[in-house]
Structures are given as structure tokens and as C-alpha cells.
Scaffold this motif. Sequence first.
Motif, PDB file in Angstrom:
ATOM      1  N   ASN A   1      -1.284  14.092  -1.202  1.00 45.68           N
ATOM      2  CA  ASN A   1      -1.440  12.522  -1.515  1.00 45.68           C
ATOM      3  C   ASN A   1      -0.747  11.809  -0.519  1.00 45.68           C
ATOM      4  O   ASN A   1      -1.170  10.880  -0.140  1.00 45.68           O
ATOM      5  CB  ASN A   1      -1.246  12.198  -2.726  1.00 45.68           C
ATOM      6  CG  ASN A   1      -2.283  12.541  -3.921  1.00 45.68           C
ATOM      7  OD1 ASN A   1      -3.463  11.893  -4.051  1.00 45.68           O
ATOM      8  ND2 ASN A   1      -2.465  14.191  -4.351  1.00 45.68           N
ATOM      9  N   ILE A   2       0.529  12.245  -0.152  1.00 43.58           N
ATOM     10  CA  ILE A   2       1.407  11.485   0.675  1.00 43.58           C
ATOM     11  C   ILE A   2       0.770  11.794   2.157  1.00 43.58           C
ATOM     12  O   ILE A   2       0.662  10.749   2.882  1.00 43.58           O
ATOM     13  CB  ILE A   2       2.691  11.955   0.540  1.00 43.58           C
ATOM     14  CG1 ILE A   2       3.119  11.502  -0.683  1.00 43.58           C
ATOM     15  CG2 ILE A   2       3.527  11.370   1.801  1.00 43.58           C
ATOM     16  CD1 ILE A   2       3.314   9.911  -1.024  1.00 43.58           C
TER      17      ILE A   2
ATOM     18  N   TYR B   1       1.523   9.200   5.650  1.00 39.21           N
ATOM     19  CA  TYR B   1       2.969   9.083   5.278  1.00 39.21           C
ATOM     20  C   TYR B   1       3.482  10.692   5.253  1.00 39.21           C
ATOM     21  O   TYR B   1       2.678  11.507   5.525  1.00 39.21           O
ATOM     22  CB  TYR B   1       3.203   8.420   4.050  1.00 39.21           C
ATOM     23  CG  TYR B   1       2.407   7.185   3.896  1.00 39.21           C
ATOM     24  CD1 TYR B   1       2.680   6.022   4.970  1.00 39.21           C
ATOM     25  CD2 TYR B   1       2.010   6.676   2.639  1.00 39.21           C
ATOM     26  CE1 TYR B   1       2.165   5.013   4.759  1.00 39.21           C
ATOM     27  CE2 TYR B   1       1.541   5.446   2.495  1.00 39.21           C
ATOM     28  CZ  TYR B   1       1.417   4.704   3.696  1.00 39.21           C
ATOM     29  OH  TYR B   1       0.864   3.347   3.590  1.00 39.21           O
TER      30      TYR B   1
ATOM     31  N   GLN C   1       7.331   6.140   5.673  1.00 41.09           N
ATOM     32  CA  GLN C   1       6.200   5.702   6.259  1.00 41.09           C
ATOM     33  C   GLN C   1       6.294   6.618   7.853  1.00 41.09           C
ATOM     34  O   GLN C   1       5.188   6.561   8.270  1.00 41.09           O
ATOM     35  CB  GLN C   1       6.489   4.070   6.615  1.00 41.09           C
ATOM     36  CG  GLN C   1       5.485   3.241   5.625  1.00 41.09           C
ATOM     37  CD  GLN C   1       5.639   1.704   6.159  1.00 41.09           C
ATOM     38  OE1 GLN C   1       6.494   1.360   6.395  1.00 41.09           O
ATOM     39  NE2 GLN C   1       4.475   1.045   5.465  1.00 41.09           N
TER      40      GLN C   1
ATOM     41  N   GLN D   1       2.140   1.787  -3.579  1.00 41.39           N
ATOM     42  CA  GLN D   1       1.268   2.055  -4.606  1.00 41.39           C
ATOM     43  C   GLN D   1       0.858   3.501  -4.125  1.00 41.39           C
ATOM     44  O   GLN D   1       0.588   4.313  -5.394  1.00 41.39           O
ATOM     45  CB  GLN D   1       0.099   1.188  -4.295  1.00 41.39           C
ATOM     46  CG  GLN D   1       0.229  -0.100  -4.944  1.00 41.39           C
ATOM     47  CD  GLN D   1      -1.085  -1.117  -4.314  1.00 41.39           C
ATOM     48  OE1 GLN D   1      -1.671  -0.749  -3.370  1.00 41.39           O
ATOM     49  NE2 GLN D   1      -0.964  -2.268  -4.921  1.00 41.39           N
ATOM     50  N   ILE D   2       0.592   4.029  -3.201  1.00 44.00           N
ATOM     51  CA  ILE D   2       0.151   5.423  -2.872  1.00 44.00           C
ATOM     52  C   ILE D   2       1.356   6.351  -3.530  1.00 44.00           C
ATOM     53  O   ILE D   2       1.203   7.370  -4.186  1.00 44.00           O
ATOM     54  CB  ILE D   2       0.493   5.907  -1.373  1.00 44.00           C
ATOM     55  CG1 ILE D   2      -0.724   5.035  -0.648  1.00 44.00           C
ATOM     56  CG2 ILE D   2       0.434   7.402  -1.091  1.00 44.00           C
ATOM     57  CD1 ILE D   2      -2.205   5.640  -1.112  1.00 44.00           C
TER      58      ILE D   2
ATOM     59  N   HIS E   1       0.829  -1.348   0.079  1.00 40.01           N
ATOM     60  CA  HIS E   1      -0.031  -0.083   0.046  1.00 40.01           C
ATOM     61  C   HIS E   1       1.060   1.294  -0.019  1.00 40.01           C
ATOM     62  O   HIS E   1       0.700   2.108  -0.531  1.00 40.01           O
ATOM     63  CB  HIS E   1      -0.862   0.059   1.172  1.00 40.01           C
ATOM     64  CG  HIS E   1      -1.837   1.229   1.418  1.00 40.01           C
ATOM     65  ND1 HIS E   1      -1.684   2.361   2.057  1.00 40.01           N
ATOM     66  CD2 HIS E   1      -2.931   1.495   0.492  1.00 40.01           C
ATOM     67  CE1 HIS E   1      -2.529   3.041   1.991  1.00 40.01           C
ATOM     68  NE2 HIS E   1      -3.467   2.743   0.999  1.00 40.01           N
ATOM     69  N   PHE E   2       1.802   1.197   0.758  1.00 39.20           N
ATOM     70  CA  PHE E   2       2.961   2.413   0.993  1.00 39.20           C
ATOM     71  C   PHE E   2       3.446   2.677  -0.567  1.00 39.20           C
ATOM     72  O   PHE E   2       3.497   3.785  -1.041  1.00 39.20           O
ATOM     73  CB  PHE E   2       3.785   2.004   1.889  1.00 39.20           C
ATOM     74  CG  PHE E   2       5.120   3.076   2.044  1.00 39.20           C
ATOM     75  CD1 PHE E   2       4.721   4.091   2.486  1.00 39.20           C
ATOM     76  CD2 PHE E   2       6.476   2.710   1.777  1.00 39.20           C
ATOM     77  CE1 PHE E   2       6.015   5.168   2.529  1.00 39.20           C
ATOM     78  CE2 PHE E   2       7.385   3.242   1.601  1.00 39.20           C
ATOM     79  CZ  PHE E   2       7.549   4.836   2.062  1.00 39.20           C
TER      80      PHE E   2
ATOM     81  N   LYS F   1       0.975   6.333  -7.450  1.00 46.75           N
ATOM     82  CA  LYS F   1      -0.158   6.881  -7.777  1.00 46.75           C
ATOM     83  C   LYS F   1      -0.073   8.614  -7.370  1.00 46.75           C
ATOM     84  O   LYS F   1      -0.406   9.323  -8.254  1.00 46.75           O
ATOM     85  CB  LYS F   1      -1.291   6.728  -6.966  1.00 46.75           C
ATOM     86  CG  LYS F   1      -1.834   5.354  -7.365  1.00 46.75           C
ATOM     87  CD  LYS F   1      -3.206   4.939  -6.535  1.00 46.75           C
ATOM     88  CE  LYS F   1      -3.599   3.532  -6.787  1.00 46.75           C
ATOM     89  NZ  LYS F   1      -4.453   2.868  -5.725  1.00 46.75           N
ATOM     90  N   THR F   2       0.660   8.789  -6.379  1.00 42.28           N
ATOM     91  CA  THR F   2       0.940  10.149  -6.391  1.00 42.28           C
ATOM     92  C   THR F   2       1.825  11.070  -7.153  1.00 42.28           C
ATOM     93  O   THR F   2       1.611  11.969  -7.801  1.00 42.28           O
ATOM     94  CB  THR F   2       1.661  10.435  -4.810  1.00 42.28           C
ATOM     95  OG1 THR F   2       1.008   9.894  -3.745  1.00 42.28           O
ATOM     96  CG2 THR F   2       2.082  11.937  -4.686  1.00 42.28           C
TER      97      THR F   2
ATOM     98  N   SER G   1      -2.164  12.640   3.169  1.00 38.45           N
ATOM     99  CA  SER G   1      -3.538  12.147   3.565  1.00 38.45           C
ATOM    100  C   SER G   1      -3.595  10.506   3.762  1.00 38.45           C
ATOM    101  O   SER G   1      -4.389  10.034   4.475  1.00 38.45           O
ATOM    102  CB  SER G   1      -4.580  12.790   2.337  1.00 38.45           C
ATOM    103  OG  SER G   1      -4.151  12.005   1.214  1.00 38.45           O
ATOM    104  N   ALA G   2      -2.379   9.877   3.077  1.00 39.92           N
ATOM    105  CA  ALA G   2      -2.182   8.545   3.463  1.00 39.92           C
ATOM    106  C   ALA G   2      -1.574   7.987   4.470  1.00 39.92           C
ATOM    107  O   ALA G   2      -1.520   6.899   5.048  1.00 39.92           O
ATOM    108  CB  ALA G   2      -1.720   7.875   1.972  1.00 39.92           C
TER     109      ALA G   2
END
Length: 243
Positions: free
Chosen positions: A147-148, A153, A200, A118-119, A115-116, A122-123, A150-151
Motif C-alpha cells: 500500500n505504501i 512512498y 515521502q 491519508q495513505i 494525501h501522504f 488507510k494502510t 504503490s502510492a
Amino acid sequence: NKELELMKISGRIAAVALKKALGNINPDVLCTDLEKIVSSYITKAKAKPSFATVDDYKWATCITLNNQVVHGIPKPVRLKEGDIISVDTGAIYKGLHSDMAITVPVGKVSASTLHFLQIGKKTLAKAIKQARVGNRIGDISSTIQQNIESAGYSIVKSLTGHGIGYELHEEPMVPGFGQNGTGPKIQEGMTLAIEVIYAQGSGEVYLEKDGWTITTQDGSLAGLYEQTIAVAQKGPIVLTPYI
């Protein structure tokens, strides 16, 4: 435009070299083996490694593992199942540079690590969409930050994307954080290396004893996604595709 055509070739060479390295990422492979693959392809394609133009840096790649962020010297370290690896490279073709990086898992990794990653990927895609005539650099920067963060990180704020062309690093700087509508205007013909550099954990980093490798202070995983793009009238053109 002749320069843009040359940068497309330069970007394609870097992209193919990176793809060849990625095809060899498995447990037990040495980081130095990946360096050899990239270096030999770039040379075979009648280009030169960009990074070898940086003072005292002799390699075609920067390779970082897990909590290392950027600028890792390729060392004879064996990859292990569950690692994440970032490979960063660039080519010079007829005087024009390209620069790109990607972070990928080695074998199986946890769902949270996937997930880390993929973010980050996508970002970068969202950030590149902001590289349009009439926007500002801050529109790219704020897209990365939002984007980073809000996830859950952190941006590594001490490192930044950059302009690129006849030099590997040119103005303007393209930070991974900032405000919409601020910074230099984005103009047709600009060529930028847009980078998503994040962690992270806290995003605070330190320089390792080798004088090159930058690593997270808290030991948390780091990710790096970078592509070189050109700003055209109809929108951004990615010169270093993730083939």
C-alpha cells in the motif's frame, strides 16, 4: 480473558490521552504542552506512561515533526502552520501496556501532504484486517509495503511494529515490509502493536544528536500510524481506537 480486559482499559486510556493532545494541536502550541496534556491524563486515569519504562526515557510521548520519523523527545518547539506532527504514546494499566501513534496536519497543509497522511492511515486499517487467526505476520507486513509503495512512498525498513503485553516491546517483530505467507503464525490471543512507518522520500534515516530522534536522511516528510490490536477468533480487535 482478564488480561485482554485490562489491555482494553490501557488502550482506552492511551486513546483518550492522545485525543486530548490532538484537540490542542494548533500553530504556536509548544510540543512540551502536548506532553503535559498526555502525561497528566494518563496519571489521572490511574495508569502510568509506557514510554517511561524504556531505559533513560522520561516522557509520556514521543513527538516528531515533518521529516522526523519516531522517538522524538518532546521539546519546547512551537508548532507552525503547515507542519505535520506525529504523537506516539502508550499507557500501562495494572501491568499491561498499550501503544499508539498518529500523524496529523497543523493548520492547513498542501494537498500532496494530506494525501501522504491519508495513505498511511488507510494502510494501517488494511494491515490490521490481516491480523487474523491462521494468517502469518508476513501478511500484515506485505499489506503495509504494497500500500505504501504503490502510492509512491517508502517504508522505513529499520523500524518495526512489535508484540506487546506485560512489556512494551515483545516478540514477534511486525515489520512494514515482507512476503505474504511468511513469518510466525498469527494465533488467537496475540496482542500486537502494528505500525506504518514511512517517508515521502527514500526511507533512509539517521539518529539526531539528542540520541533519540530518528529523522529522514533526505529531509522528506515522514508518517507514523500505530494501533494496538488483539487477535480474536472472529477477527482483530482494536484496543487503541482513534477516538
